[in-house]
Design a protein around this motif. Sequence first.
Motif, short mmCIF file in Angstrom:
data_model
loop_
_atom_site.label_atom_id
_atom_site.label_comp_id
_atom_site.label_asym_id
_atom_site.label_seq_id
_atom_site.Cartn_x
_atom_site.Cartn_y
_atom_site.Cartn_z
N ASN A 138 -11.61 19.87 0.62
CA ASN A 138 -13.16 20.05 0.12
C ASN A 138 -13.33 21.53 0.06
O ASN A 138 -12.98 22.42 0.72
N CYS B 59 -10.53 16.77 4.88
CA CYS B 59 -11.63 16.11 5.69
C CYS B 59 -11.43 16.17 7.20
O CYS B 59 -12.19 16.27 7.96
N ARG C 281 -19.39 11.97 1.00
CA ARG C 281 -19.84 11.61 -0.29
C ARG C 281 -21.21 12.16 -0.90
O ARG C 281 -21.43 12.43 -1.97
N GLN D 121 -14.42 17.72 -4.17
CA GLN D 121 -13.43 17.06 -3.42
C GLN D 121 -12.03 16.71 -4.42
O GLN D 121 -12.40 16.23 -5.43
N LYS E 114 -7.76 14.49 1.22
CA LYS E 114 -8.92 14.93 0.51
C LYS E 114 -9.28 16.34 0.99
O LYS E 114 -9.87 16.43 2.12
N THR F 129 -17.37 9.93 6.05
CA THR F 129 -17.16 9.75 4.89
C THR F 129 -18.37 9.56 4.20
O THR F 129 -18.56 10.24 2.77
N HIS F 130 -19.37 9.05 4.44
CA HIS F 130 -20.85 8.94 3.93
C HIS F 130 -21.44 10.49 3.71
O HIS F 130 -21.96 10.67 2.56
N HIS G 8 -17.68 13.96 -9.75
CA HIS G 8 -18.62 15.03 -9.59
C HIS G 8 -19.78 15.34 -10.72
O HIS G 8 -19.21 14.91 -11.70
N ARG H 297 -20.91 15.56 -2.02
CA ARG H 297 -19.93 15.67 -3.45
C ARG H 297 -20.84 15.14 -4.29
O ARG H 297 -21.10 15.67 -5.51
N GLU H 298 -21.52 14.09 -4.41
CA GLU H 298 -22.38 13.46 -5.58
C GLU H 298 -23.53 14.35 -5.75
O GLU H 298 -24.04 14.15 -6.92
N LEU I 272 -11.85 11.96 -8.20
CA LEU I 272 -13.38 11.51 -7.59
C LEU I 272 -14.25 12.30 -8.62
O LEU I 272 -14.14 13.21 -9.21
#
Length: 116
Positions: free
Chosen positions: A84, A48, A65, A75, A82, A61-62, A12, A68-69, A10
């Motif tokens: 965290n 998760c 995300r 993650q 997954k 999930t959103h 990052h 993370r973003e 993923l």
Amino acid sequence: MTTATDARVLAHPTRDEIRLENVLHALSDPMRLRVVRDLATAEGDLSCSYFDLPVTKSTTTHHFRVLRENGVVRQVYQGTAKMNGLRRDDLDALFPGLLDSVLGAVERQAQRLGDS
């Protein structure tokens, strides 16, 4: 931002790419604050599936995300899970005291409103 060369890796943001306004945005939602609060008190990374949020799976999930973003969590896949982890080292280095202040405020609010 690091790129994901394989579906199991993923992307990052690097520490230098994390911006205060993005972190504050990520922390502005009660569900995301709940995740961060749990991660802050965990001994290690949490999957998760550990989190029982009162929202749909796609909304959960959103939220992950967004965290993370915006550089709040890291993650990684371990098998099919997954995992965290809170990016406390990065956040404390960039914004000293911010995470502790936010988490303290969340705790005080929960006590005040009887949500703890």
